[in-house]
Design a protein around this motif. Structure first.
Motif, PDB file in Angstrom:
ATOM      1  N   LYS A 117      60.783  47.016 -55.291  1.00  0.00           N
ATOM      2  CA  LYS A 117      59.714  46.185 -54.741  1.00  0.00           C
ATOM      3  C   LYS A 117      60.088  45.808 -53.311  1.00  0.00           C
ATOM      4  O   LYS A 117      61.225  46.009 -52.890  1.00  0.00           O
ATOM      5  CB  LYS A 117      59.515  44.932 -55.593  1.00  0.00           C
ATOM      6  N   ARG A 119      58.807  43.197 -49.541  1.00  0.00           N
ATOM      7  CA  ARG A 119      58.086  42.060 -48.981  1.00  0.00           C
ATOM      8  C   ARG A 119      57.480  42.469 -47.639  1.00  0.00           C
ATOM      9  O   ARG A 119      58.051  43.287 -46.915  1.00  0.00           O
ATOM     10  CB  ARG A 119      59.030  40.873 -48.755  1.00  0.00           C
ATOM     11  N   TYR A 158      48.184  46.051 -47.356  1.00  0.00           N
ATOM     12  CA  TYR A 158      48.731  44.714 -47.619  1.00  0.00           C
ATOM     13  C   TYR A 158      48.491  43.796 -46.423  1.00  0.00           C
ATOM     14  O   TYR A 158      48.148  42.614 -46.586  1.00  0.00           O
ATOM     15  CB  TYR A 158      50.235  44.793 -47.908  1.00  0.00           C
ATOM     16  N   TYR A 200      57.385  46.070 -43.581  1.00  0.00           N
ATOM     17  CA  TYR A 200      58.173  45.586 -44.718  1.00  0.00           C
ATOM     18  C   TYR A 200      59.457  44.940 -44.204  1.00  0.00           C
ATOM     19  O   TYR A 200      59.963  45.306 -43.138  1.00  0.00           O
ATOM     20  CB  TYR A 200      58.523  46.746 -45.654  1.00  0.00           C
ATOM     21  N   ASP A 217      53.100  35.274 -47.779  1.00  0.00           N
ATOM     22  CA  ASP A 217      53.107  34.736 -49.138  1.00  0.00           C
ATOM     23  C   ASP A 217      52.610  35.833 -50.081  1.00  0.00           C
ATOM     24  O   ASP A 217      51.554  36.428 -49.854  1.00  0.00           O
ATOM     25  CB  ASP A 217      52.184  33.513 -49.209  1.00  0.00           C
ATOM     26  N   GLU A 218      53.364  36.070 -51.137  1.00  0.00           N
ATOM     27  CA  GLU A 218      53.031  37.179 -52.047  1.00  0.00           C
ATOM     28  C   GLU A 218      51.699  36.994 -52.769  1.00  0.00           C
ATOM     29  O   GLU A 218      51.121  37.970 -53.247  1.00  0.00           O
ATOM     30  CB  GLU A 218      54.166  37.385 -53.051  1.00  0.00           C
ATOM     31  N   LYS A 219      51.217  35.764 -52.818  1.00  0.00           N
ATOM     32  CA  LYS A 219      49.921  35.542 -53.481  1.00  0.00           C
ATOM     33  C   LYS A 219      48.759  36.039 -52.613  1.00  0.00           C
ATOM     34  O   LYS A 219      47.616  36.111 -53.075  1.00  0.00           O
ATOM     35  CB  LYS A 219      49.738  34.066 -53.818  1.00  0.00           C
ATOM     36  N   HIS A 221      48.587  39.058 -51.184  1.00  0.00           N
ATOM     37  CA  HIS A 221      48.424  40.520 -51.198  1.00  0.00           C
ATOM     38  C   HIS A 221      48.809  41.078 -52.559  1.00  0.00           C
ATOM     39  O   HIS A 221      49.453  40.393 -53.369  1.00  0.00           O
ATOM     40  CB  HIS A 221      49.262  41.183 -50.094  1.00  0.00           C
ATOM     41  N   ALA A 223      50.842  43.275 -55.313  1.00  0.00           N
ATOM     42  CA  ALA A 223      52.286  43.439 -55.479  1.00  0.00           C
ATOM     43  C   ALA A 223      52.757  44.703 -54.762  1.00  0.00           C
ATOM     44  O   ALA A 223      52.146  45.767 -54.898  1.00  0.00           O
ATOM     45  CB  ALA A 223      52.628  43.524 -56.963  1.00  0.00           C
ATOM     46  N   ILE A 224      53.822  44.568 -53.982  1.00  0.00           N
ATOM     47  CA  ILE A 224      54.365  45.715 -53.235  1.00  0.00           C
ATOM     48  C   ILE A 224      55.411  46.395 -54.114  1.00  0.00           C
ATOM     49  O   ILE A 224      56.553  45.950 -54.213  1.00  0.00           O
ATOM     50  CB  ILE A 224      54.977  45.269 -51.896  1.00  0.00           C
TER      51      ILE A 224
END
Length: 265
Positions: A117, A119, A158, A200, A217-219, A221, A223-224
């Motif tokens: 994974k 970010r 993303y 990334y 913030d991961e919320k 986009h 999930a990578i």
């Protein structure tokens, strides 16, 4: 009759008996050396450094396996496979491209797994100051913002999701410049051709010419994740399965991926 003559007589008799009942004579042949196998891995550009380091680790125990890489945007690699381009393994930077190939039955069933994974981060050239958040992208001094082409580059997809969630996209869209893969985004910021870019965290980590402003913030986009699978048209499916299994489960692979900033379970 001498012993040597007796043995010769017995050998002739046995051979004659085999021929009489129709069985072929089998003569032992030397065991052939394990032949070389060539594997081509089509992989997301953001994996380049990690996969290049993994290659010799695998070949320490599999000296007969030659591994070549085809790095690029996941969407472009997907299209190549759909059009019949050679590939043994596909590793995407998003679920979408592997889903598409799976739906078209172009992947070997049961070979799909998640490699790692990642970010998404906002980066600027190292000498730039005064940019502390995504909202600074509206500032007048930020004239060009590099992102991946959303139609084919997962990092661009993303990035667009994040900018939409932050309600920035309509205001900054005229500033956006699009790249064919995430490494081109990084290169644009490194060279100063872009004042900021979304890449990334693993890309930012390998560069000493950019700095990370903030992680998205991961919320904001999807999930990578990096799914991988064996391509059905591979001429070396067994060897491809073996390498895919190594990539998905090896502690050596996990250590390299962590070193480059990827998230592994």
């Amino acid at each position: 009759m001498k012993r040597r003559d007796i043995l010769a007589f017995i050998s002739v008799a046995i051979a004659s008996w085999f021929l009489a009942i129709g069985l072929p004579l089998v003569t032992p042949e030397p065991v052939a050396a394990q032949s070389n196998v060539n594997l081509l891995v089509s992989a997301a550009a953001s994996l380049k450094d990690a996969l290049e380091e993994i290659k010799p680790l695998y070949q320490q125990s599999k000296a007969n396996v030659n591994i070549s890489y085809n790095f690029g945007a996941s969407g472009a690699l997907q299209q190549q496979i759909e059009q019949g381009a050679p590939a043994d393994i596909f590793i995407s930077a998003a679920k979408r491209q592997v889903d598409a190939l799976e739906q078209k039955q172009l992947l070997v069933p049961g070979t799909r797994s998640i490699l790692a994974k990642n970010r998404l981060v906002l980066v600027v050239p190292k000498n730039v100051s005064g940019v502390t958040s995504f909202y600074n992208l509206k500032d007048e001094k930020i004239k060009r913002i590099a992102i991946g082409e959303p139609r084919s580059v997962p990092a661009g997809q993303y990035a667009e999701q994040v900018l939409q969630k932050l309600k920035l996209l309509p205001q900054i869209k005229p500033k956006l410049v699009y790249a064919n893969n995430v490494r081109q985004v990084l290169a644009s910021v490194e060279s100063g051709n872009a004042d900021a870019g979304l890449v990334y965290v693993t890309d930012a980590k390998i560069s000493d010419k950019v700095k990370v402003v903030v992680a998205a913030d991961e919320k904001y986009h999807s999930a990578i994740i990096y799914p991988l699978a064996v391509v059905k048209s591979s001429k070396n499916i067994d060897a491809a399965k073996e390498f895919a299994q190594y990539l998905a489960t090896s502690s050596q692979v996990k250590a390299v991926l962590k070193k480059y900033g990827f998230i592994v379970s």
